[in-house]
Design an enzyme around this catalytic site. Structure first.
Site: not given
Length: 337
Positions: A166, A168, A241, A243, A272, A291
């Site tokens: 995608g 990123i 980076t 999930r 988290e 995160h």
């Protein structure tokens, strides 16, 4: 903290509950909208304020703290939950849809920052940055560890594997190619026709650096399990980076301890905030951030511009941008009480 007037039901301003703690620059950025937009900020760990403000909120600006169906049931005036980011897995989209609440996200808004953060973790893990920083501070930096010349590498000499392709991932590809990488592989849900596409097992086996850029879904949860990690080179680096739950953390710990992997750079975790007894925190060949690869002043400006734009669309009765659940927001007022 509120920007604007009181929160009475007669207030004509659009009421936003921003579920994060702002800095001064955020307040300055949205201040020009205070004649029609009332924003109340709430820290993600401040449930008292969250539940006090929730009943009056027409829009929720959501970051990471999950919004449950029970939360949405307590928001009778809410018409939009706007994710400041792309992944909506922390929102009960099914309940929102049932209640007629639109859920929108911001695809691509954080891509520049996350891509740079991804490369930062690549370099830090590949070059043993945190280990060398610690050794230098403790006076153990000289003479140099003789294993450095046998273990650290240049990104430009590595094959980089992008799991997902995608916004990123494509930015990461642009950066690593500029650094000299000639071989970049990627996966996607199907053969997309772009150079470098290959099935996941082939990518894992061929790559020196594997970096994850996929959403968390039923299909991707635990995708990198013990078998998948076992396909990777023992001197490879894994960067995540996306999930945390995309990776089986127990299997990752075992691989890093046993020499099945050289190192990892992690910005995300299965749970988290990360538990202090998580064994990943004790491994010297892991670089960790909480995160925050997305969290830059530049990303926040892009987020706020899109968030304010959708609020303006509500005010003006126009279609919202980037709605993921097909809900059309009606004109004011809305009250499900």
């Amino acid at each position: 903290m509120a920007l604007g007037g009181d929160s009475s039901r007669e207030n004509p301003k659009l009421r936003v509950l921003a579920h994060y703690t702002p800095g001064d620059k955020v307040a300055q950025f949205v201040a020009p909208e205070s004649d029609w937009l009332e924003i109340r900020y709430c820290a993600e760990d401040d449930d008292d304020t969250f539940y006090r403000e929730l009943p009056d909120a027409e829009v929720i600006w959501h970051v990471l703290r999950p919004i449950s169906g029970a939360d949405l049931e307590r928001a009778p005036h809410c018409r939009l939950v706007h994710k400041l980011g792309a992944g909506v897995n922390t929102i009960d989209v099914e309940t929102a849809t049932r209640l007629g609440i639109a859920v929108a996200n911001m695809p691509g808004a954080n891509a520049p920052s996350v891509a740079e953060g991804t490369v930062l973790l690549m370099l830090a893990a590949l070059r043993r940055l945190t280990e060398l920083d610690r050794a230098t501070r403790e006076g153990r930096g000289w003479p140099s560890d003789p294993s450095l010349g046998e273990t650290v590498r240049d990104i430009g000499s590595c094959t980089v594997g992008l799991v997902g392709y995608g916004n990123i991932a494509k930015r990461v590809e642009t950066i690593v190619r500029a650094m000299g990488t000639s071989e970049v592989l990627h996966t996607s849900t199907r053969d997309d026709g772009h150079p470098g596409w290959c099935p996941l097992p082939e990518l894992l086996a061929a790559s020196d650096i594997v970096t994850l850029h996929i959403p968390l879904t039923d299909q991707t949860a635990g995708l990198l399990d013990a078998d998948a990690l076992g396909l990777m080179k023992p001197d490879a680096v894994l960067v995540n980076t996306s999930r945390g739950a995309v990776v089986d953390e127990d299997a990752l710990v075992n691989a890093l301890r046993s020499g099945g992997l050289a190192a990892a750079g992690l910005d995300v975790f299965a749970v988290e905030p990360v538990h202090p007894d998580n064994p990943l925190l004790s491994l010297t060949n892991v670089v960790l951030t909480p995160h925050v690869t997305w969290y830059t002043v530049d990303t926040m400006r892009r987020y706020l511009a899109e968030a304010v734009d959708n609020c303006r669309r509500i005010r003006d009765g126009r279609d919202l941008a980037n709605v993921v659940n097909g809900i059309v927001v009606p004109n004011r007022p809305v009250n499900r009480e």
